[in-house]
Design a protein around this motif. Structure first.
Motif, PDB file in Angstrom:
ATOM      1  N   GLN A   1       1.033  -1.309  -0.135  1.00  0.00           N
ATOM      2  CA  GLN A   1       0.049   0.425  -0.292  1.00  0.00           C
ATOM      3  C   GLN A   1       1.072   1.052  -0.162  1.00  0.00           C
ATOM      4  N   LEU A   2       1.805   1.056   0.653  1.00  0.00           N
ATOM      5  CA  LEU A   2       2.778   2.502   0.543  1.00  0.00           C
ATOM      6  C   LEU A   2       3.473   2.602  -0.216  1.00  0.00           C
ATOM      7  N   LEU A   3       3.546   1.893  -0.754  1.00  0.00           N
ATOM      8  CA  LEU A   3       4.695   2.026  -2.001  1.00  0.00           C
ATOM      9  C   LEU A   3       3.664   1.630  -3.454  1.00  0.00           C
ATOM     10  N   GLN A   4       3.274   1.725  -3.218  1.00  0.00           N
ATOM     11  CA  GLN A   4       1.818   2.291  -4.668  1.00  0.00           C
ATOM     12  C   GLN A   4       1.190   3.114  -4.112  1.00  0.00           C
ATOM     13  N   SER A   5       0.605   3.692  -2.736  1.00  0.00           N
ATOM     14  CA  SER A   5       0.202   4.873  -2.820  1.00  0.00           C
ATOM     15  C   SER A   5       1.282   6.246  -2.920  1.00  0.00           C
ATOM     16  N   LEU A   6       2.893   6.015  -2.690  1.00  0.00           N
ATOM     17  CA  LEU A   6       3.564   6.825  -2.962  1.00  0.00           C
ATOM     18  C   LEU A   6       4.061   7.217  -4.795  1.00  0.00           C
ATOM     19  N   ARG A   7       4.224   5.851  -5.557  1.00  0.00           N
ATOM     20  CA  ARG A   7       4.719   5.917  -6.957  1.00  0.00           C
ATOM     21  C   ARG A   7       4.622   7.144  -7.797  1.00  0.00           C
ATOM     22  N   PRO A   8       5.219   7.322  -8.676  1.00  0.00           N
ATOM     23  CA  PRO A   8       4.235   8.269  -9.823  1.00  0.00           C
ATOM     24  C   PRO A   8       3.438   7.995 -10.674  1.00  0.00           C
ATOM     25  N   LEU A   9       2.220   8.390 -10.197  1.00  0.00           N
ATOM     26  CA  LEU A   9       0.692   8.355 -11.229  1.00  0.00           C
ATOM     27  C   LEU A   9       1.430   9.085 -13.018  1.00  0.00           C
ATOM     28  N   ASN A  10       1.824   8.111 -13.106  1.00  0.00           N
ATOM     29  CA  ASN A  10       2.645   8.888 -15.061  1.00  0.00           C
ATOM     30  C   ASN A  10       0.919   8.061 -15.822  1.00  0.00           C
ATOM     31  N   ASP A  11       0.305   7.127 -15.445  1.00  0.00           N
ATOM     32  CA  ASP A  11      -0.611   6.347 -16.585  1.00  0.00           C
ATOM     33  C   ASP A  11      -1.167   7.107 -17.211  1.00  0.00           C
ATOM     34  N   GLU A  12      -1.027   7.387 -18.738  1.00  0.00           N
ATOM     35  CA  GLU A  12      -1.759   7.892 -19.744  1.00  0.00           C
ATOM     36  C   GLU A  12      -3.890   7.494 -19.444  1.00  0.00           C
TER      37      GLU A  12
ATOM     38  N   LEU B   1      -4.815   8.145  -1.864  1.00  0.00           N
ATOM     39  CA  LEU B   1      -4.382   7.643  -3.102  1.00  0.00           C
ATOM     40  C   LEU B   1      -5.193   7.436  -4.108  1.00  0.00           C
ATOM     41  N   VAL B   2      -6.387   7.804  -3.392  1.00  0.00           N
ATOM     42  CA  VAL B   2      -8.005   7.862  -3.699  1.00  0.00           C
ATOM     43  C   VAL B   2      -8.342  10.153  -4.949  1.00  0.00           C
ATOM     44  N   LYS B   3      -7.524  10.656  -3.807  1.00  0.00           N
ATOM     45  CA  LYS B   3      -7.184  12.286  -4.037  1.00  0.00           C
ATOM     46  C   LYS B   3      -6.855  12.326  -5.426  1.00  0.00           C
ATOM     47  N   ARG B   4      -5.062  11.451  -5.325  1.00  0.00           N
ATOM     48  CA  ARG B   4      -4.219  11.911  -5.932  1.00  0.00           C
ATOM     49  C   ARG B   4      -4.957  11.262  -7.435  1.00  0.00           C
ATOM     50  N   ILE B   5      -5.533  10.290  -7.828  1.00  0.00           N
ATOM     51  CA  ILE B   5      -5.700   9.337  -8.733  1.00  0.00           C
ATOM     52  C   ILE B   5      -7.063  10.633  -9.240  1.00  0.00           C
TER      53      ILE B   5
ATOM     54  N   MET C   1      -8.757  16.067   8.447  1.00  0.00           N
ATOM     55  CA  MET C   1      -7.107  15.430   8.402  1.00  0.00           C
ATOM     56  C   MET C   1      -7.938  14.243   7.443  1.00  0.00           C
ATOM     57  N   ALA C   2      -8.748  13.778   6.688  1.00  0.00           N
ATOM     58  CA  ALA C   2      -9.042  12.882   6.185  1.00  0.00           C
ATOM     59  C   ALA C   2      -8.100  12.549   5.254  1.00  0.00           C
ATOM     60  N   PHE C   3      -7.641  12.970   3.896  1.00  0.00           N
ATOM     61  CA  PHE C   3      -7.100  13.427   2.802  1.00  0.00           C
ATOM     62  C   PHE C   3      -5.235  13.265   3.689  1.00  0.00           C
ATOM     63  N   ARG C   4      -4.622  13.486   4.603  1.00  0.00           N
ATOM     64  CA  ARG C   4      -3.575  13.945   4.853  1.00  0.00           C
ATOM     65  C   ARG C   4      -2.468  12.588   5.187  1.00  0.00           C
ATOM     66  N   PRO C   5      -1.825  12.257   4.521  1.00  0.00           N
ATOM     67  CA  PRO C   5      -0.727  11.109   4.419  1.00  0.00           C
ATOM     68  C   PRO C   5      -0.738  10.423   6.017  1.00  0.00           C
ATOM     69  N   PHE C   6      -0.747   9.358   6.127  1.00  0.00           N
ATOM     70  CA  PHE C   6      -0.230   8.486   7.227  1.00  0.00           C
ATOM     71  C   PHE C   6      -1.893   8.870   8.586  1.00  0.00           C
ATOM     72  N   PHE C   7      -2.818   9.437   8.359  1.00  0.00           N
ATOM     73  CA  PHE C   7      -3.868   9.737   9.123  1.00  0.00           C
ATOM     74  C   PHE C   7      -5.091   8.509   9.080  1.00  0.00           C
ATOM     75  N   THR C   8      -5.523   8.044  10.088  1.00  0.00           N
ATOM     76  CA  THR C   8      -6.506   7.133   9.769  1.00  0.00           C
ATOM     77  C   THR C   8      -7.206   6.728  11.543  1.00  0.00           C
TER      78      THR C   8
ATOM     79  N   LEU D   1      -9.148   2.603 -11.414  1.00  0.00           N
ATOM     80  CA  LEU D   1     -10.590   3.274 -10.973  1.00  0.00           C
ATOM     81  C   LEU D   1     -10.943   2.231 -10.090  1.00  0.00           C
ATOM     82  N   GLY D   2     -10.512   0.756  -9.968  1.00  0.00           N
ATOM     83  CA  GLY D   2     -10.787  -0.175  -9.559  1.00  0.00           C
ATOM     84  C   GLY D   2     -10.455   0.006  -7.498  1.00  0.00           C
ATOM     85  N   GLN D   3      -8.816   0.635  -7.700  1.00  0.00           N
ATOM     86  CA  GLN D   3      -8.502   0.274  -6.298  1.00  0.00           C
ATOM     87  C   GLN D   3      -9.270   1.325  -5.819  1.00  0.00           C
ATOM     88  N   ILE D   4      -9.438   3.104  -6.489  1.00  0.00           N
ATOM     89  CA  ILE D   4     -10.294   3.750  -5.846  1.00  0.00           C
ATOM     90  C   ILE D   4     -11.357   3.068  -4.899  1.00  0.00           C
TER      91      ILE D   4
END
Length: 486
Positions: free
Chosen positions: A326-337, A452-456, A433-440, A382-385
């Motif tokens: 999850q951590l690696l997925q949320s921090l990787r660059p979103l470069n998909d077209e 990740l939802v917000k970034r996508i 705080m909902a959309f801040r990293p590492f707040f749960t 979108l499935g991840q969202i």
């Protein structure tokens, strides 16, 4: 190897100034005050210049008309009396020359001609005082009899009119008691005008008399006041519009700069976190894989009391591995077209994968009819969202509830999908705080799902909004761009 900190570094850290936070530079507030002061200065300057111009031009115009009127009267009276050897009215105005200057002309004729001209002068409209001076500065006639015969000295305007043989005019708001020629019978109320009008001999070279007229033109004053009011209103309105326009532009620019700054800081944070997380993940994967392999091996050969502990080890290792992914997925660059994705199909795939957890948790699915539309995105993202939002809803409804999915808005360019649950909800602080990293708020959660939802969503030109109430559930609105509109 021992590391010894430098003394100057310790002194810097211990200094009270080093740790005191500096107040951030407020560009909008600074610009608001500076621009306001500058625009007000320019507006007041323009107002004063314009007001002075209007007053001077009006006074000059009135003085010119008065001079033309008096000159015309003088020429007309000279032609009317037809006295021999008299060519201009200036030659008749000084009563001291009645006998010496023109022998053979009766003083009665001179007085009659002079009287008709002076009668016109005495009945000028808006007149306060009229004086006529001989070249030696003696008052040879005045509408105030107390001034007749007086010698006027030290009058710069009078001297300038005689010296330069020109018309002189000036405006005043208060009369000077010290000036001998300003002895008004009726004092002025507001603005009054002083005019010096020279009368020449027939050759136009020598000034034979100087007519001084004090007027208070009420109609002109009213027009000047109305003109000044319009000028100042126009200046105030113009300055206000300029200030508001520039302030609006600067406010928008400041907001854009603030957004860009936040994005820059966020990107830098993600880059730094990504580098650290990648290093940590790669360092943990091999030990975790070894631990899990050892636990599985022990699970095969040991069927005793330790079996329960071995299962817990495998479960915790899997949990940590899931966190790392999850951590690696949320921090990787979103470069998909962006491509066209069937929104309904992506939603149904996610709901299908959660069918068993929803049923086990006692959650009822309320899927409203949805249009068949294609949105910009990536099928996997979108499935991840949807997976993240459904998982959050399921987590918040521990005692069961209802998950409602519906389209709340659609137009030619976009569609808004809303997921609503009846879970425990969030308070105001949790929403901020909902959309801040590492707040749960989840037990053992990592706090990167909504990030990740917000970034996508923003990556593909959309947006996400969240609203919640404690004890009443949470509503998440996803705003997608339609693929057909692009």
């Amino acid at each position: 190897m021992d590391i010894v900190p430098r003394s100057d570094t310790l002194e810097t850290l211990a200094s009270p100034d080093a740790g005191s936070p500096r107040k951030p530079f407020d560009l909008l507030r600074w610009y608001a005050w500076v621009s306001l002061a500058f625009i007000l200065s320019v507006a007041v300057g323009l107002g004063l210049i314009s007001s002075r111009f209007i007053i001077d031009e009006s006074v000059e115009r009135d003085a010119l008309l008065t001079a033309q009127f008096i000159t015309s009267i003088a020429d007309a009276e000279v032609r009317h009396v037809a006295i021999p050897n008299v060519r201009t009215m200036g030659e008749l105005l000084d009563p001291r020359t009645d006998h010496a200057a023109l022998p053979g002309v009766s003083p009665q004729a001179r007085r009659k001609a002079r009287g008709e001209f002076l009668d016109h002068i005495a009945h000028l409209p808006d007149m306060l005082l009229a004086n006529i001076y001989a070249p030696d500065r003696t008052v040879i006639w005045s509408s105030n009899p107390a001034l007749m015969g007086k010698l006027i000295e030290g009058d710069d305007d009078l001297d300038r009119a005689f010296e330069y043989k020109m018309r002189v005019s000036a405006s005043y708001h208060n009369f000077d008691q010290a000036r001998a020629e300003q002895k008004f019978v009726t004092p002025p109320e507001h603005l009054f005008i002083e005019n010096y009008i020279p009368l020449f001999d027939a050759d136009g070279e020598r000034v034979t008399a100087m007519v001084e007229i004090y007027k208070e033109p009420h109609d002109l004053i009213v027009r000047i006041e109305h003109g000044l009011i319009r000028i100042w209103l126009a200046i105030i309105l113009g300055a206000g519009l300029v200030y508001l326009g520039l302030y609006g532009i600067m406010r928008r620019a400041a907001r854009l700069m603030a957004v860009q700054q936040k994005r820059l800081i966020s990107n830098e944070t993600y880059v730094a976190l990504g580098e650290v997380s990648s290093a940590v993940a790669h360092s943990l994967r091999n030990p975790l894989a070894s631990i899990r392999s050892s636990a599985e091996l022990a699970q095969v050969f040991d069927e005793g009391p330790a079996q329960r502990n071995i299962d817990e080890i495998i479960s915790q290792v899997d949990r940590m591995s899931h966190w790392i992914r999850q951590l690696l997925q949320s921090l990787r660059p979103l470069n998909d077209e962006a491509v066209a994705v069937d929104l309904l199909q992506a939603l149904q795939d996610s709901l299908q994968s959660f069918a068993v957890p929803l049923a086990r948790g006692g959650v009822t699915l309320d899927l409203q009819p949805m249009p068949a539309v294609q949105v910009l995105g990536q099928p996997a993202l979108l499935g991840q969202i949807f997976n993240s939002l459904i998982d959050n809803a399921l987590e918040s409804m521990e005692q069961g509830g209802r998950l409602r999915v519906e389209v709340v808005k659609q137009d030619r360019r976009s569609v808004t999908l809303r997921l609503s649950d009846t879970g425990r909800g969030m308070n105001e602080r949790q929403q901020r705080m909902a959309f801040r990293p590492f707040f749960t708020t989840k037990q053992g959660g990592l706090g990167v799902g909504l990030v990740l939802v917000k970034r996508i969503m923003e990556r593909f030109g959309g947006s996400v909004r969240l609203s919640s109430s404690e004890g009443r559930g949470t509503r998440v609105s996803l705003h997608f761009r339609l693929a057909e509109a692009c």
